[in-house]
Design an enzyme around this catalytic site. Structure first.
Site, PDB file in Angstrom:
ATOM      1  N   GLN A 134       0.827  -1.197   0.000  1.00 38.41           N
ATOM      2  CA  GLN A 134       0.000   0.000   0.000  1.00 38.41           C
ATOM      3  C   GLN A 134       0.865   1.253   0.000  1.00 38.41           C
ATOM      4  O   GLN A 134       1.617   1.483   0.949  1.00 38.41           O
ATOM      5  CB  GLN A 134      -0.878  -0.009   1.256  1.00 38.41           C
ATOM      6  CG  GLN A 134      -1.780   1.192   1.413  1.00 38.41           C
ATOM      7  CD  GLN A 134      -2.473   1.180   2.759  1.00 38.41           C
ATOM      8  OE1 GLN A 134      -1.858   0.880   3.784  1.00 38.41           O
ATOM      9  NE2 GLN A 134      -3.749   1.505   2.783  1.00 38.41           N
ATOM     10  N   SER A 136       1.158   6.577   2.794  1.00 38.25           N
ATOM     11  CA  SER A 136       1.887   7.601   3.558  1.00 38.25           C
ATOM     12  C   SER A 136       3.134   8.087   2.828  1.00 38.25           C
ATOM     13  O   SER A 136       3.739   7.345   2.052  1.00 38.25           O
ATOM     14  CB  SER A 136       2.321   7.030   4.916  1.00 38.25           C
ATOM     15  OG  SER A 136       1.217   6.623   5.655  1.00 38.25           O
ATOM     16  N   SER A 153       4.154  -1.309   3.971  1.00 35.34           N
ATOM     17  CA  SER A 153       4.363  -2.626   4.585  1.00 35.34           C
ATOM     18  C   SER A 153       4.748  -3.648   3.531  1.00 35.34           C
ATOM     19  O   SER A 153       4.059  -3.783   2.526  1.00 35.34           O
ATOM     20  CB  SER A 153       3.083  -3.113   5.272  1.00 35.34           C
ATOM     21  OG  SER A 153       2.615  -2.134   6.143  1.00 35.34           O
ATOM     22  N   GLU A 191      -9.386  -1.502   5.725  1.00 36.69           N
ATOM     23  CA  GLU A 191      -8.131  -1.675   6.446  1.00 36.69           C
ATOM     24  C   GLU A 191      -8.370  -1.540   7.956  1.00 36.69           C
ATOM     25  O   GLU A 191      -7.851  -2.309   8.750  1.00 36.69           O
ATOM     26  CB  GLU A 191      -7.111  -0.628   5.974  1.00 36.69           C
ATOM     27  CG  GLU A 191      -5.773  -0.756   6.684  1.00 36.69           C
ATOM     28  CD  GLU A 191      -4.763   0.290   6.243  1.00 36.69           C
ATOM     29  OE1 GLU A 191      -5.124   1.134   5.404  1.00 36.69           O
ATOM     30  OE2 GLU A 191      -3.634   0.254   6.737  1.00 36.69           O
TER      31      GLU A 191
END
Lengths: 392, 371
Positions: A134, A137, A169, A252
Site C-alpha cells: 500500500q 503515507s 508494509s 483496512e
C-alpha cells in the site's frame, strides 16, 4: 438469507471439506504474520503442506470466501463465512492465505474497478499469485494523508510518477503497489489525487526496508523515479482517488480492529497469561484484576465487530464507524500485550528467550494505533463525522 | 442465534417506546416527582401497563405479549434514556421471570396480575451493603407445616410500595424463595428515599409466618427460579444503564455544540472532541454486549450467565463514565440541581450497585472464562 437447516448442512459440508483438505501441519493454530502464507511471485513456501493448503483453498474459493466465484471466491453469505471461520478455528487451522490484496485492494476493486480490472487482478489475488503493498503515507503526509506530494504527470498514454512513499508494509516482498498520486496540483488537496496500480518491477521503482524497535523490518520506503504508469492502471476516476482511498481505509481499519480480540483462539487472556507465566492461575492480584477488565473489554469488542458486520450485511455499510472499531480494537491489543509482558516478567525480555517472540510481538502492537490512521485521527473522525461536532 | 441488529419489529417497538416516553415520562417527570417528595408514580405505571410493557416477558395465555428479553432490554434502554421511574424491572422483568419458571395456575394468575398492572412486586435479596445472594443469612425455620422468617433485607428496590415481595431465605434444605404479600404480619417496612429519587425499603422480618404455598419453586432450590430471574433483571438493568449512558451522552454532545467560549462552540476544541468520541466508542461497545445478553437469554437461556454478567459489568462502567464526562464537560452548570445531568449521575450510581456491581460481575466472567 439462509434457513437454519441449510446452514446446518453447510456446516457439515465445510467441516468434512476441511477434514479432507486442510493438511495436519496447518492445524497448529499459528496465525502470526510469519507463519501464514502471503503469496506472490516470489513466495517461498515453508512446507509442502503450506503450498497444498493454499492450492486447495484457492480451488474451492476459500481464500476469499465472500467474493463472487467469477473472481475466485466462494460466494459465501456472511452467515456462511462465519460458519467457515468457526470451523477453521475448531481445528486450529491457519488461514490459507493472507494479503493486502485480499483485505484492502480487493474490496476497493470490487467496488470501483472496471470489469477488466476485476477479471484481471482479483483471481490472481485469490490464488495468491500477486502480492500487493500500500503506497499511501509519505514523509510529509502521515495523519494528514491527503497532502500526498508524489506526483503523476499526464504524458498522454501514461502518467510519469515521481516521489516517495513511506511505511509501505512489505514493499520489499510485494509484486505490485497501489498508490495515491497527485495528478492535479492545482485542485484542492482532496480533489487532485488518483489511485494508481504500479508494478514494482517497473523501471524506476526502488524500496528500502526500515528497521523498527521490534528488530523486524515490515515497513519500507518506496521511491518512484520517472516511473511510467499506463493509463488503464487507475482505479476509479482520475483525481477522484481519495474516494477509493477512504473506502479502502474503512476495510483496512476493520481488519486492524480485530487484532485484539481473536489472538488466543477463543481462550481468555488471563488464562493465556497464566500459562505463559508458568503459573496455575495469575498470582498477582493487581495483574489478575487488569486481565479480567481487559477480558471483559475484549469480549464486548468482539461482539461489537460482529454487530457491525451484521449491520453491514443488513445494508448499512460500516462507513465512518470503522474508525471506532479501529480505535477500540488497537488500543485493546496494546493493552493485551502490555499485560502479557507483565505476566511473563523478565522471561519476556530476551530476544530469543524461552518466551520466543513475546517482546517483538509486544513492540509490533505499538504500530497498531498508528498505521491506517492514528487513534487520534480515528477519534477526530468519530467526533466530526459521527457526532457532528464542529471543525476548529 | 438472531443477529446483533434490531429486527424491524424491534425497531418499531423501540421507536414507539421513545415517542411515548418523550411525552409521558421525560426527565422532568422524575424531577416533579422528587420535588413533590414522592418516590413512585402509580399513574405513570398504569399508563406503561396500558402500553403492554408489563407483559413483555409474560406468556400470551397469561395476558402478556411474550416478546422476549431482547425486546425487554429495548424498552429498558428507552426508559433509561429519560430516567423513567417505574417498577418495570422489579415486576415485569424479575418477578415475571421468576413466576414463569414455576408457571403453575397460581403463578399464571400472578403473571396476569402483573401484566394488567394490578400487582407490583419487589425483590428482597440483599442483607449487607453488597449483592451476595449465596451468602443469604435470613432464616426460614420450620414451624409446623410452614416456616418462620427472621432477618433483615436491605436495598429492596420498589419495596416501599410493592404489593408483593419475593424474599430469599435459608431453610434447613437450603436457599428458598418466598412470594409474600407485603402486608403479611411481622413484616416491618421502612421506605427509604434513595439518591436517585426512587424507592427502596428496608424490611425486617420478625418471625413472619409463611406456608408451603408461599414458596415459589422448590424448598431448598431457590436458584432454579431465582437465577433466571436475576439474569433477566441484570440484563434489563444493563440495558437501562446503556440507555442512561446514551441519554447523558446526547445531552452532553448537544451542549458541546451549543455552548460558546473563546468565541466558538466548545465542541470544536479537540480536547473535548476526543473525550466525547472516546465515550461514544465505549457506549457502542457496551450496546453490543447488552443486545447480545438479550439474544442469548432468548435463544439459549441456560447458558446466559457469561453474556449477562458481561453486559452488566460493561454497562456499569460505561454509564459511570458517561455521567462523569457529562458533568465535567458541562462545567459548573453540570453541578447544579437545576440541570438534569445530576439525575443521570445519581441513577448511574444506584444502578451500579443493584443486582451486582462491576466487581461482582467481573468475577463471574472471570470464573466462567477460567481466569
Amino acid at each position: 438469507m439462509h434457513a437454519e437447516g441449510s446452514l446446518t448442512e453447510f456446516r457439515a459440508e465445510i467441516r468434512s471439506w476441511l477434514e479432507q483438505n486442510c493438511p495436519q501441519e496447518m492445524r497448529d493454530g499459528r496465525i502470526t504474520d510469519d507463519a501464514i502464507c502471503w503469496g506472490g511471485k516470489n513466495w517461498v513456501f515453508s512446507s509442502d503442506a503450506q503450498r497444498l493448503w493454499l492450492e486447495r483453498a484457492a480451488a474451492r474459493g476459500l481464500t476469499v470466501p465472500r467474493w463472487p466465484s467469477e473472481y475466485g471466491g466462494a460466494g459465501l453469505s456472511r452467515a456462511e463465512e462465519k460458519i467457515f471461520l468457526e470451523e477453521m478455528e475448531r481445528i486450529n487451522a491457519r488461514p490459507p492465505l493472507k494479503s493486502f490484496g485480499i483485505s484492502m485492494l480487493g474490496p476497493a476493486l470490487l467496488h470501483f474497478g472496471t470489469p477488466e480490472q476485476k477479471g484481471h487482478y482479483l483471481p490472481q489475488i485469490a490464488r495468491g499469485e500477486i502480492r500487493w503493498c500500500q503506497g499511501y503515507s509519505e514523509p510529509g503526509a502521515g495523519s494528514d494523508l491527503a497532502s500526498v506530494q508524489t506526483r503523476g504527470e499526464d504524458k498522454g498514454d501514461h502518467w510519469l510518477v515521481n516521489g516517495q512513499k513511506i511505511w509501505t508494509s512489505y514493499a520489499d516482498k510485494a509484486d505490485w503497489i497501489f498508490a495515491l498520486v497527485r495528478t492535479d496540483r492545482d485542485a484542492p488537496k482532496h480533489k487532485g489525487i488518483s489511485f494508481l496500480l504500479i508494478d514494482m518491477e517497473d523501471p524506476g521503482v526502488t524500496t528500502r526496508p526500515i528497521r523498527l524497535i521490534s528488530g523486524a523490518s515490515p515497513f519500507c520506503e518506496t521511491f518512484f523515479d520517472n516511473v511510467q504508469v499506463p493509463k488503464d492502471r487507475i482505479v476509479g476516476e482520475e483525481n477522484r482517488g481519495w474516494d477509493v482511498a477512504k473506502y479502502l481505509l474503512t476495510h483496512e481499519r476493520e481488519m486492524i480492529s480485530s487484532g485484539g480480540t481473536g489472538l488466543s483462539g477463543g481462550r481468555a487472556l488471563g488464562a493465556v497469561m497464566a500459562q505463559m507465566a508458568g503459573e496455575p492461575s495469575l498470582q498477582d492480584p493487581t495483574l489478575r484484576a487488569a486481565a479480567i477488565r481487559c477480558e471483559l473489554d475484549a469480549l464486548a469488542t468482539g461482539l461489537t465487530i460482529e454487530r457491525y458486520k451484521d449491520m453491514a450485511e443488513a445494508g448499512n455499510g460500516v462507513g465512518d464507524a470503522s474508525a471506532m472499531l479501529k480505535y477500540v480494537g488497537t488500543e485493546l491489543n496494546k493493552r493485551r500485550h502490555e499485560l502479557i509482558m507483565s505476566a511473563c516478567g523478565s522471561d519476556a525480555l530476551e530476544w530469543d528467550g524461552p518466551a520466543g517472540s513475546r517482546a517483538a510481538d509486544w513492540l509490533r502492537t505499538k504500530a497498531n494505533s498508528i498505521e491506517g490512521g492514528t487513534s487520534e485521527v480515528m477519534l477526530t473522525i468519530v467526533a466530526r463525522r459521527i457526532l457532528g461536532l464542529p471543525g476548529a | 442465534m438472531e443477529k446483533l441488529v434490531k429486527s424491524q419489529d424491534e425497531t418499531m417497538l423501540a421507536d414507539s417506546a421513545r415517542g411515548f416516553l418523550d411525552d409521558a415520562a421525560p426527565v422532568s417527570a422524575l424531577r416533579h416527582l422528587r420535588d413533590a417528595g414522592r418516590t413512585h408514580d402509580p399513574d405513570l405505571w398504569q399508563r406503561i401497563c396500558g402500553m403492554g410493557w408489563a407483559g413483555v416477558l409474560i406468556p400470551e395465555d397469561a395476558g402478556g405479549s411474550d416478546m422476549g428479553h431482547a425486546a425487554a432490554g429495548m424498552l429498558a434502554h428507552e426508559m433509561g434514556r429519560t430516567l423513567v421511574n417505574s417498577p418495570f424491572l422489579s415486576s415485569a422483568v424479575i418477578a415475571a421471570t421468576a413466576l414463569r419458571q414455576v408457571a403453575d395456575a397460581r403463578a399464571m394468575d400472578a403473571m396476569a396480575a402483573i401484566a394488567a398492572g394490578r400487582t407490583t412486586y419487589a425483590l428482597a435479596i440483599d442483607e449487607t451493603h453488597k449483592f451476595a445472594p449465596e451468602a443469604t443469612a435470613m432464616t426460614a425455620g420450620r414451624s409446623g407445616n410452614g416456616f418462620r422468617l427472621s432477618g433483615t433485607k436491605r436495598f429492596v428496590i420498589d419495596g416501599g410500595f410493592a404489593d408483593r415481595i419475593l424474599v430469599l431465605a435459608r431453610a434447613a434444605e437450603g436457599l428458598t424463595l418466598f412470594d409474600l404479600p407485603a402486608d403479611r404480619a411481622g413484616m416491618d417496612r421502612t421506605a427509604l428515599n434513595l439518591i436517585d429519587g426512587r424507592d427502596a425499603a428496608r424490611i425486617t422480618f420478625g418471625n413472619v409466618e409463611a406456608t408451603g404455598d408461599d414458596v415459589l419453586g422448590q424448598v431448598g432450590d431457590a436458584m432454579a427460579v431465582l437465577k433466571p430471574a436475576l439474569e433477566a433483571g441484570q440484563a434489563a438493568l444493563a440495558a437501562e444503564m446503556s440507555g442512561l449512558a446514551a441519554g447523558a451522552f446526547d445531552m452532553t454532545v448537544g451542549y458541546l455544540k451549543e455552548r460558546k467560549q473563546f468565541g466558538r462552540p466548545i465542541g470544536s476544541f479537540q480536547a473535548l472532541q476526543h473525550r466525547a468520541a472516546h465515550l461514544w466508542c465505549e457506549i457502542e461497545v457496551t450496546a453490543s454486549a447488552v443486545l447480545n445478553a438479550g439474544r442469548v437469554l432468548d435463544g439459549n437461556p441456560g447458558e446466559a450467565a457469561l453474556a449477562v454478567s458481561l453486559a452488566k459489568a460493561r454497562a456499569t462502567s460505561t454509564a459511570q463514565l458517561a455521567v462523569m464526562e457529562g458533568v465535567q464537560m458541562h462545567g459548573g452548570i453540570g453541578m447544579t440541581d437545576e440541570y438534569d445531568m445530576g439525575f443521570y449521575m445519581k441513577r448511574a450510581r444506584v444502578g451500579a450497585e443493584w443486582l451486582g456491581d462491576y466487581g461482582y460481575h467481573a468475577e463471574q466472567v472471570a470464573a466462567l472464562r477460567g481466569i
